[in-house]
Design a protein around this motif. Structure first.
Motif, PDB file in Angstrom:
ATOM      1  N   ILE A 217       5.364   2.146   2.686  1.00 33.57           N
ATOM      2  CA  ILE A 217       6.459   1.560   2.200  1.00 33.57           C
ATOM      3  C   ILE A 217       6.283   0.140   1.953  1.00 33.57           C
ATOM      4  O   ILE A 217       5.762  -0.852   2.629  1.00 33.57           O
ATOM      5  N   VAL A 218       6.343  -0.211   0.682  1.00 31.00           N
ATOM      6  CA  VAL A 218       6.232  -1.411   0.212  1.00 31.00           C
ATOM      7  C   VAL A 218       7.464  -2.274  -0.340  1.00 31.00           C
ATOM      8  O   VAL A 218       8.566  -1.715  -0.590  1.00 31.00           O
ATOM      9  N   THR A 219       7.352  -3.543  -0.173  1.00 29.51           N
ATOM     10  CA  THR A 219       8.565  -4.333  -0.515  1.00 29.51           C
ATOM     11  C   THR A 219       9.010  -4.400  -2.127  1.00 29.51           C
ATOM     12  O   THR A 219       7.987  -4.366  -2.941  1.00 29.51           O
ATOM     13  N   ASP A 220      10.097  -4.038  -2.244  1.00 31.49           N
ATOM     14  CA  ASP A 220      10.395  -4.068  -3.927  1.00 31.49           C
ATOM     15  C   ASP A 220      10.739  -5.548  -4.141  1.00 31.49           C
ATOM     16  O   ASP A 220      11.937  -6.130  -3.844  1.00 31.49           O
ATOM     17  N   SER A 221       9.999  -6.028  -4.820  1.00 31.85           N
ATOM     18  CA  SER A 221      10.110  -7.664  -5.421  1.00 31.85           C
ATOM     19  C   SER A 221      11.305  -7.812  -5.917  1.00 31.85           C
ATOM     20  O   SER A 221      11.779  -8.901  -6.221  1.00 31.85           O
ATOM     21  N   GLU A 222      11.811  -6.680  -6.747  1.00 34.01           N
ATOM     22  CA  GLU A 222      12.998  -7.184  -7.866  1.00 34.01           C
ATOM     23  C   GLU A 222      14.467  -7.185  -6.901  1.00 34.01           C
ATOM     24  O   GLU A 222      15.216  -8.031  -6.780  1.00 34.01           O
TER      25      GLU A 222
ATOM     26  N   GLN B  50      10.216   0.250  -1.545  1.00 40.04           N
ATOM     27  CA  GLN B  50       9.766   1.137  -2.419  1.00 40.04           C
ATOM     28  C   GLN B  50       8.876   2.118  -1.758  1.00 40.04           C
ATOM     29  O   GLN B  50       7.851   1.424  -0.833  1.00 40.04           O
ATOM     30  N   ASN B  51       8.946   3.501  -2.229  1.00 41.59           N
ATOM     31  CA  ASN B  51       7.661   4.216  -1.609  1.00 41.59           C
ATOM     32  C   ASN B  51       6.458   4.086  -2.452  1.00 41.59           C
ATOM     33  O   ASN B  51       6.606   4.347  -3.663  1.00 41.59           O
ATOM     34  N   ASP B  52       5.429   3.834  -1.913  1.00 45.17           N
ATOM     35  CA  ASP B  52       4.194   3.729  -2.666  1.00 45.17           C
ATOM     36  C   ASP B  52       3.576   5.148  -2.778  1.00 45.17           C
ATOM     37  O   ASP B  52       3.205   5.622  -1.823  1.00 45.17           O
ATOM     38  N   THR B  53       3.663   5.881  -3.988  1.00 48.82           N
ATOM     39  CA  THR B  53       3.273   7.070  -3.885  1.00 48.82           C
ATOM     40  C   THR B  53       1.622   7.371  -3.529  1.00 48.82           C
ATOM     41  O   THR B  53       1.175   8.361  -2.990  1.00 48.82           O
ATOM     42  N   ARG B  54       0.960   6.331  -3.958  1.00 45.23           N
ATOM     43  CA  ARG B  54      -0.539   6.517  -3.831  1.00 45.23           C
ATOM     44  C   ARG B  54      -0.628   6.345  -2.268  1.00 45.23           C
ATOM     45  O   ARG B  54      -1.677   7.057  -1.735  1.00 45.23           O
TER      46      ARG B  54
ATOM     47  N   TRP C 108       7.788   5.246   7.843  1.00 48.57           N
ATOM     48  CA  TRP C 108       9.036   5.818   7.317  1.00 48.57           C
ATOM     49  C   TRP C 108       8.609   6.980   6.549  1.00 48.57           C
ATOM     50  O   TRP C 108       7.730   6.742   5.547  1.00 48.57           O
ATOM     51  N   LEU C 109       9.098   7.998   6.708  1.00 42.84           N
ATOM     52  CA  LEU C 109       8.737   9.252   6.137  1.00 42.84           C
ATOM     53  C   LEU C 109       9.538   9.497   4.646  1.00 42.84           C
ATOM     54  O   LEU C 109       9.373  10.849   4.392  1.00 42.84           O
ATOM     55  N   TRP C 110      10.582   8.866   4.849  1.00 48.59           N
ATOM     56  CA  TRP C 110      11.765   9.434   3.653  1.00 48.59           C
ATOM     57  C   TRP C 110      11.747   8.283   2.660  1.00 48.59           C
ATOM     58  O   TRP C 110      10.784   7.602   2.692  1.00 48.59           O
ATOM     59  N   VAL C 111      12.705   8.510   1.922  1.00 49.18           N
ATOM     60  CA  VAL C 111      13.150   7.626   0.823  1.00 49.18           C
ATOM     61  C   VAL C 111      13.257   6.224   1.267  1.00 49.18           C
ATOM     62  O   VAL C 111      13.857   5.978   2.325  1.00 49.18           O
ATOM     63  N   ALA C 112      12.403   5.395   0.806  1.00 44.37           N
ATOM     64  CA  ALA C 112      12.705   3.748   1.356  1.00 44.37           C
ATOM     65  C   ALA C 112      14.031   3.144   1.021  1.00 44.37           C
ATOM     66  O   ALA C 112      14.865   3.564   0.113  1.00 44.37           O
TER      67      ALA C 112
END
Ligand SMILES: [Zn+2]
Length: 491
Positions: free
Chosen positions: A170-175, A162-166, A153-157
């Motif tokens: 795409i990673v899970t937003d635990s909140e 969440q987009n992991d900028t490093r 996914w190349l866009w905003v998650a």
């Protein structure tokens, strides 16, 4: 016992005398006499045209068999190559005859029942490779190229990720992810969109900027297949590289509810092939359920992927086909004795998978607890009405129970596999029969031990579909690695 004889000669073979029709006929009749088979009819294809591959008599023979299946016990050929023009056809023909309860006897292959099983396995399945490899490797290449581009996914998650900028992943937003997941669960239970939105909002689901989520956004969210692992772009759908928040099953249930078609409540164990059999066209797992007929409901499997929906089959037919596939796979006593070795190989992989699954289930249990506590807090703060609180609590409890059930199922899978491995060490199993007579959980064990990645199904050609090529190939490779199958003598 009554038999039908089928003989065939192609135009090129007519010259060679040892293949001539009279020779084939006398060989076949000889065998019938020897075994006390009364010959009902003889069908002969004379190969008038070298160019067309019409076998009118063969078709008539199969039709005749279908009509007189109760009378006919055997079909006799002089050798297997008479039966069909290639091994794939042979496989299909044998399956068709087996379905009718008719045995195939070949004069030149007297051990057909026993030793040919291994050979058939190799030939029928192996030939798929040869048959479909060209078209398939091309498709796979395209698909993979597209996958590299689109699987990420190349866009905003989407919300919940969440987009992991490093890492650019795409990673899970635990909140937020537990609340998004909860929203799907509640919708799958049949709660209305308004109720669900209210509840998850009260529990803290908000946009990244902390704003209230607009109804339209929420409505798009619950229709986004991203949450069950797919990326849709320009009408194509690819598996994403991100972790799905929910199962495809929950997603599909929610879509069914949103479209106004409430899915029938289904008992999980009524559909052992769910999660195992895939659609021949799109490759997604078939969904299963009871479908209303005129007077009662019938169990059915079908493809529920939008824009595909290419497969639909009654549970009865699919189970029958599965039985026959496993039955012809039955690779003779020697190979069967080696099954535990094969199972043990996939077993290590599965043990890892089970451990990972168990871990994520335990994590989800924690999640339910946290949500429950949040709900209590929200209720105390007056942010959640008494009614919403009760319904939310009921849902959390149901989900907790479901998770615990899944953890128990994993434990049981562990022990069943171990048992299967041990047992197959001692006894010879008729794969078809032991699958058919097994309880649902055991059925899954057997089918997954044979085909860890499942099988595709095509209403037209059953399991003989190009998509199965790689699965079948890996099965053959396993057999070869265990040096169980001799080199085929090529028909
Ligand atoms: Zn499909």
């Amino acid at each position: 016992m009554k038999a039908v004889i089928y003989i065939r000669v192609s135009t090129t073979e007519q010259a060679s005398s040892n293949q001539s029709l009279p020779v084939q006929e006398s060989k076949a009749r000889g065998l019938c006499q020897q075994r006390g088979l009364h010959v009902l009819r003889l069908f002969a294809d004379k190969g008038e045209s070298a160019r067309t591959d019409d076998r009118p008599q063969f078709k008539k023979m199969m039709e005749y068999c279908r009509q007189h299946r109760r009378e006919i016990s055997h079909v006799v050929v002089s050798d297997l190559s008479r039966l069909a023009r290639n091994v794939l056809d042979q496989g299909q023909t044998i399956v068709a005859l087996t379905e009718m309860g008719i045995a195939l006897v070949s004069v030149d292959e007297p051990n057909l029942d026993d030793s040919a099983a291994g050979r058939l396995l190799k030939n029928v399945l192996g030939s798929m490779n040869q048959f479909f490899s060209d078209s398939l490797s091309e498709k796979t290449k395209d698909r993979m190229a597209a996958g590299v581009k689109q699987g990420r996914w190349l866009w905003v998650a989407p919300l919940g990720y969440q987009n992991d900028t490093r890492t650019k992943q795409i990673v899970t937003d635990s909140e937020r992810s537990p609340l998004v997941r909860k929203a799907f669960e509640l919708l799958a239970e049949g709660k209305s969109i308004g109720d669900v939105m209210r509840q998850v909002t009260a529990l803290g689901l908000a946009t990244r900027k902390g704003r209230h989520i607009p109804k339209q956004t929420f409505s798009r969210l619950i229709r986004n297949p991203f949450y069950c692992g797919w990326i849709e772009n320009n009408g194509t759908r690819v598996r994403g590289t991100h972790d799905p928040l929910i199962s495809e099953e929950i997603f599909n249930t929610v879509q069914q509810r949103l479209s106004g078609k409430a899915p029938t409540q289904i008992v999980r164990d009524d559909f052992p092939l769910r999660g195992f059999v895939q659609c021949w066209k799109c490759g997604n797992n078939l969904t299963a359920g009871m479908v209303k007929g005129r007077s009662k409901s019938y169990p059915r499997y079908w493809c529920w992927t939008p824009r595909c929906r290419s497969t639909s089959v009654t549970a009865e037919e699919l189970e029958k086909q599965t039985y026959h596939l496993f039955h012809i796979l039955q690779p003779g006593a020697r190979t069967l004795a080696m099954l535990p070795t094969l199972a043990a190989r996939t077993w290590d992989v599965r043990k890892e998978r089970i451990a990972a699954d168990a871990k994520s289930l335990v994590r989800r249990l924690d999640e339910q607890n946290t949500l429950n506590q949040r709900a209590i807090k929200a209720r105390l703060m007056g942010e959640l009405s008494e009614e919403d609180f009760k319904s939310f609590k009921a849902s959390t409890e149901a989900e907790t129970e479901r998770l615990q059930e899944q953890i128990r199922a994993l434990d049981s899978e562990r022990s069943t596999m171990e048992e299967l491995v041990k047992q197959a060490d001692r006894e010879i199993i008729d794969l078809g029969e032991s699958w058919r007579s097994a309880p649902p959980r055991r059925k899954r064990e057997i089918q997954t031990a044979l085909f860890p990645e499942g099988l595709a199904y095509d209403p037209e050609s059953g399991y003989f579909t190009p998509r199965n090529h790689s699965f079948c190939q890996s099965f053959i490779t396993m057999l070869e690695q265990a040096s169980l199958v001799g080199v085929p003598d090529g028909i």
